[in-house]
Motif scaffolding. Structure first.
Motif, PDB file in Angstrom:
ATOM      1  N   GLN A 115       3.020  -3.989   3.109  1.00  0.00           N
ATOM      2  CA  GLN A 115       1.596  -3.927   3.454  1.00  0.00           C
ATOM      3  C   GLN A 115       1.018  -5.275   3.857  1.00  0.00           C
ATOM      4  OE1 GLN A 115      -1.037  -1.323   0.985  1.00  0.00           O
ATOM      5  NE2 GLN A 115       0.607  -1.605  -0.477  1.00  0.00           N
ATOM      6  N   CYS A 116       1.755  -6.358   3.576  1.00  0.00           N
ATOM      7  CA  CYS A 116       1.216  -7.705   3.806  1.00  0.00           C
ATOM      8  C   CYS A 116       1.215  -8.029   5.292  1.00  0.00           C
ATOM      9  CB  CYS A 116       2.040  -8.747   3.064  1.00  0.00           C
ATOM     10  SG  CYS A 116       1.947  -8.596   1.259  1.00  0.00           S
ATOM     11  N   CYS A 117       0.119  -8.617   5.751  1.00  0.00           N
ATOM     12  CA  CYS A 117       0.071  -9.045   7.147  1.00  0.00           C
ATOM     13  C   CYS A 117       0.871 -10.326   7.337  1.00  0.00           C
ATOM     14  CB  CYS A 117      -1.367  -9.224   7.608  1.00  0.00           C
ATOM     15  SG  CYS A 117      -2.378 -10.254   6.551  1.00  0.00           S
TER      16      CYS A 117
ATOM     17  N   THR B 134      -9.776  -5.806   5.507  1.00  0.00           N
ATOM     18  CA  THR B 134      -9.181  -6.625   4.456  1.00  0.00           C
ATOM     19  C   THR B 134      -7.753  -6.999   4.826  1.00  0.00           C
ATOM     20  OG1 THR B 134     -10.508  -5.562   2.769  1.00  0.00           O
ATOM     21  CG2 THR B 134      -8.560  -6.727   2.024  1.00  0.00           C
ATOM     22  N   GLU B 135      -7.407  -8.263   4.614  1.00  0.00           N
ATOM     23  CA  GLU B 135      -6.058  -8.753   4.877  1.00  0.00           C
ATOM     24  C   GLU B 135      -5.351  -8.990   3.553  1.00  0.00           C
ATOM     25  OE1 GLU B 135      -7.387 -11.393   8.786  1.00  0.00           O
ATOM     26  OE2 GLU B 135      -7.243 -12.312   6.803  1.00  0.00           O
TER      27      GLU B 135
ATOM     28  N   ILE C 266      -7.396  -1.754  -1.212  1.00  0.00           N
ATOM     29  CA  ILE C 266      -7.863  -2.347   0.038  1.00  0.00           C
ATOM     30  C   ILE C 266      -9.216  -1.714   0.369  1.00  0.00           C
ATOM     31  CG2 ILE C 266      -7.270  -2.784   2.447  1.00  0.00           C
ATOM     32  CD1 ILE C 266      -5.259  -3.917   0.479  1.00  0.00           C
ATOM     33  N   PRO C 267     -10.322  -2.424   0.159  1.00  0.00           N
ATOM     34  CA  PRO C 267     -11.641  -1.815   0.294  1.00  0.00           C
ATOM     35  C   PRO C 267     -12.019  -1.436   1.715  1.00  0.00           C
ATOM     36  CG  PRO C 267     -11.840  -4.161  -0.143  1.00  0.00           C
ATOM     37  CD  PRO C 267     -10.388  -3.813  -0.297  1.00  0.00           C
ATOM     38  N   SER C 268     -11.419  -2.078   2.713  1.00  0.00           N
ATOM     39  CA  SER C 268     -11.753  -1.735   4.087  1.00  0.00           C
ATOM     40  C   SER C 268     -10.595  -2.119   4.981  1.00  0.00           C
ATOM     41  CB  SER C 268     -13.022  -2.477   4.536  1.00  0.00           C
ATOM     42  OG  SER C 268     -12.729  -3.838   4.798  1.00  0.00           O
TER      43      SER C 268
ATOM     44  N   PRO D 190     -12.925 -14.770   3.849  1.00  0.00           N
ATOM     45  CA  PRO D 190     -13.197 -14.143   2.550  1.00  0.00           C
ATOM     46  C   PRO D 190     -12.779 -12.675   2.467  1.00  0.00           C
ATOM     47  CG  PRO D 190     -15.230 -14.490   3.786  1.00  0.00           C
ATOM     48  CD  PRO D 190     -14.157 -15.218   4.525  1.00  0.00           C
ATOM     49  N   GLN D 191     -12.377 -12.072   3.584  1.00  0.00           N
ATOM     50  CA  GLN D 191     -11.886 -10.696   3.554  1.00  0.00           C
ATOM     51  C   GLN D 191     -10.434 -10.619   3.065  1.00  0.00           C
ATOM     52  OE1 GLN D 191     -12.221 -12.618   6.234  1.00  0.00           O
ATOM     53  NE2 GLN D 191     -11.125 -11.871   8.040  1.00  0.00           N
ATOM     54  N   THR D 192      -9.845 -11.769   2.773  1.00  0.00           N
ATOM     55  CA  THR D 192      -8.431 -11.826   2.407  1.00  0.00           C
ATOM     56  C   THR D 192      -8.217 -11.576   0.922  1.00  0.00           C
ATOM     57  OG1 THR D 192      -8.115 -13.484   4.143  1.00  0.00           O
ATOM     58  CG2 THR D 192      -6.352 -13.245   2.534  1.00  0.00           C
ATOM     59  N   LYS D 193      -7.187 -10.771   0.606  1.00  0.00           N
ATOM     60  CA  LYS D 193      -6.736 -10.574  -0.765  1.00  0.00           C
ATOM     61  C   LYS D 193      -5.338 -11.163  -0.902  1.00  0.00           C
ATOM     62  CE  LYS D 193      -7.276  -6.633  -2.866  1.00  0.00           C
ATOM     63  NZ  LYS D 193      -8.119  -6.992  -4.032  1.00  0.00           N
ATOM     64  N   PHE D 194      -5.037 -11.660  -2.099  1.00  0.00           N
ATOM     65  CA  PHE D 194      -3.750 -12.311  -2.341  1.00  0.00           C
ATOM     66  C   PHE D 194      -3.035 -11.639  -3.511  1.00  0.00           C
ATOM     67  CE2 PHE D 194      -6.528 -15.365  -0.358  1.00  0.00           C
ATOM     68  CZ  PHE D 194      -5.723 -15.977   0.596  1.00  0.00           C
ATOM     69  N   VAL D 195      -1.712 -11.573  -3.409  1.00  0.00           N
ATOM     70  CA  VAL D 195      -0.915 -10.964  -4.468  1.00  0.00           C
ATOM     71  C   VAL D 195       0.393 -11.737  -4.625  1.00  0.00           C
ATOM     72  CG1 VAL D 195       0.133  -9.288  -2.876  1.00  0.00           C
ATOM     73  CG2 VAL D 195       0.084  -8.803  -5.329  1.00  0.00           C
ATOM     74  N   ILE D 196       0.805 -11.912  -5.879  1.00  0.00           N
ATOM     75  CA  ILE D 196       2.103 -12.521  -6.183  1.00  0.00           C
ATOM     76  C   ILE D 196       3.015 -11.442  -6.757  1.00  0.00           C
ATOM     77  CG2 ILE D 196       3.363 -14.180  -7.622  1.00  0.00           C
ATOM     78  CD1 ILE D 196       0.931 -15.969  -7.613  1.00  0.00           C
TER      79      ILE D 196
END
Length: 430
Positions: free
Chosen positions: A289-291, A183-184, A178-180, A216-222
């Motif tokens: 950790q997910c919002c 970040t979501e 999580i760079p900052s 664009p601050q969003t990160k996604f994970v499966i």
């Protein structure tokens, strides 16, 4: 202590990972680790959600001495003999952690063992079961007073999973960077079976593309199911291999496998979005950790609810025969070779008509008997779901409200240890 057998009855992957694991740990803490005195066995019954790996998962727990797969269950239920012809001690306790509550009644009588049942929402056969550990007092509310002493409120076994989420992750695992603080992290849970993945992968990745375009601050994970390999998952993101992708206007995604061992595999869509593929299981520390998570219906909604993670629950109907994981006769009919598809279509058509009248598909909503987390059913498109997710992300007070409600509907923690205490008390009655 004279030698005793503890027989755990369970069924699906959710129960084996979220109920069996904490209970066998607690049993060893309560009864000791001397295998010549206490032996723990797991017997699995058939489940429409089963992956075939439940026995291996049970055997991976160091507290478990032996396990039998679901394919041999009926022989055991009817005749009392396991496939490997296990021997049994004269004293023992059958502990029910998933399946049909009549199973411990039958097996307990055959073996001459005491019986302890964990009842999450409903208690049955209380005339013949010795003890019940229930999630909430309401489970025992309608039980006749003469059986009330059989019931103990133990709390919520699913919260054991939430407890694990607070532990430090494996040293070999690496959480998404999580760079900052802005970040979501959004979890994507499209399912683990082919019928769900065919719709879920293109729809959910399409949703991620729309969200990312606005945020664009969003990160996604499966979090990848342990029964699913990356190549199979990626095939559902390829419109050339998955014709259903066209229903969602999804352009496709390709699998990127890193050369370094510690790197994470990715799905990269044609728009340039990258989605991290998380293969460590269980993924509770990650999910916590997910919002917010985008998920399909199933046991994963219960896990997310126990973790207090807000979610949007989707049931796309572009492919009407997709859902085949029903309990009982509907599940058997929907999965019959050759003729299961028409049965599945009819069953799901009837189910969807019921849903439109009654609603409540996600487990947290069923528990609360109200829509705590949003549910969307129908011929869903990525943009409409993304808009709902963006609205929640831009109004964090709405997410906070969901989290608070999810925490309020669950039972107390410490259920595994309380169940182990019930087992100890039943052993002492011999």
């Amino acid at each position: 202590m004279t030698q005793v057998d503890i027989l755990i009855l369970s069924n699906g992957p959710g129960e084996v990972t979220t109920w069996v694991r904490p209970v066998v740990k607690a049993l060893r803490q309560e009864l000791g680790d001397d295998r010549s005195i206490v032996r723990i066995s797991v017997v699995l019954s058939p489940c429409p959600n089963a992956t075939g790996k439940e026995r291996a998962i049970a055997l991976s727990y160091p507290e478990v001495d032996r396990a039998q797969g679901a394919e041999h269950f009926w022989q055991f239920l009817l005749w009392g003999k396991t496939f490997d012809n296990w021997d049994w001690c004269d004293r023992g306790v059958v502990v029910f952690l998933g399946g049909d509550q009549v199973f411990p009644v039958v097996i307990g009588k055959k073996l001459g063992y005491r019986t302890v049942v964990y009842a999450e929402w409903e208690a049955r056969w209380y005339k013949w079961i010795d003890r019940f550990g229930v999630m909430k007092p309401q489970v025992a509310a309608s039980v006749p007073q003469k059986y009330a002493d059989k019931f103990t409120v133990v709390g919520d076994l699913m919260l054991e999973a939430a407890g694990e989420a607070g532990e430090s992750p494996d040293s070999n695992s690496s959480l998404p960077i999580i760079p900052s603080l802005k970040t979501e992290l959004i979890g994507i849970l499209p399912g683990s079976k082919a019928a769900k993945l065919a719709q879920g992968v293109p729809l959910f990745l399409g949703i991620a593309e729309y969200i990312y375009a606005q945020r664009p601050q969003t990160k996604f994970v499966i979090p990848v199911a342990p029964t699913l390999d990356l190549q199979t998952l990626a095939s559902f993101a390829d419109p050339q291999k998955n014709s259903i992708a066209k229903f969602f206007g999804f352009g496709g995604a390709s699998l990127i496998v890193p050369e370094e061992a510690k790197g994470k595999a990715l799905l990269k869509t044609t728009t340039g979005l990258t989605v991290e593929l998380w293969q460590e299981n269980p993924a509770y520390h990650l999910l916590s950790q997910c919002c917010i998570c985008i998920t399909t219906v199933g046991a994963n909604t219960a896990e997310l609810g126990a973790l207090g993670v807000p979610m949007i629950v989707l049931l796309p109907t572009q492919q009407l025969d997709a859902m085949r994981s029903w309990d009982g006769l509907p599940g058997l009919l929907a999965n019959l070779p050759g003729v299961g598809t028409p049965f599945a279509k009819v069953i799901n058509w009837l189910f969807l008509r019921f849903v439109k009248r009654k609603g409540l598909l996600a487990w947290p909503n069923i528990w609360a008997q109200e829509e705590i987390v949003p549910e969307l059913v129908g011929k869903l498109q990525p943009q409409e779901v993304a808009q709902m997710a963006v609205d929640l992300l831009t109004h964090p007070e709405k997410l906070d409200d969901i989290r608070a409600k999810l925490r309020n509907i669950r039972g107390e923690s410490g259920a595994a240890q309380k169940i182990a205490t019930l087992v100890r008390e039943e052993i002492d009655k011999f």
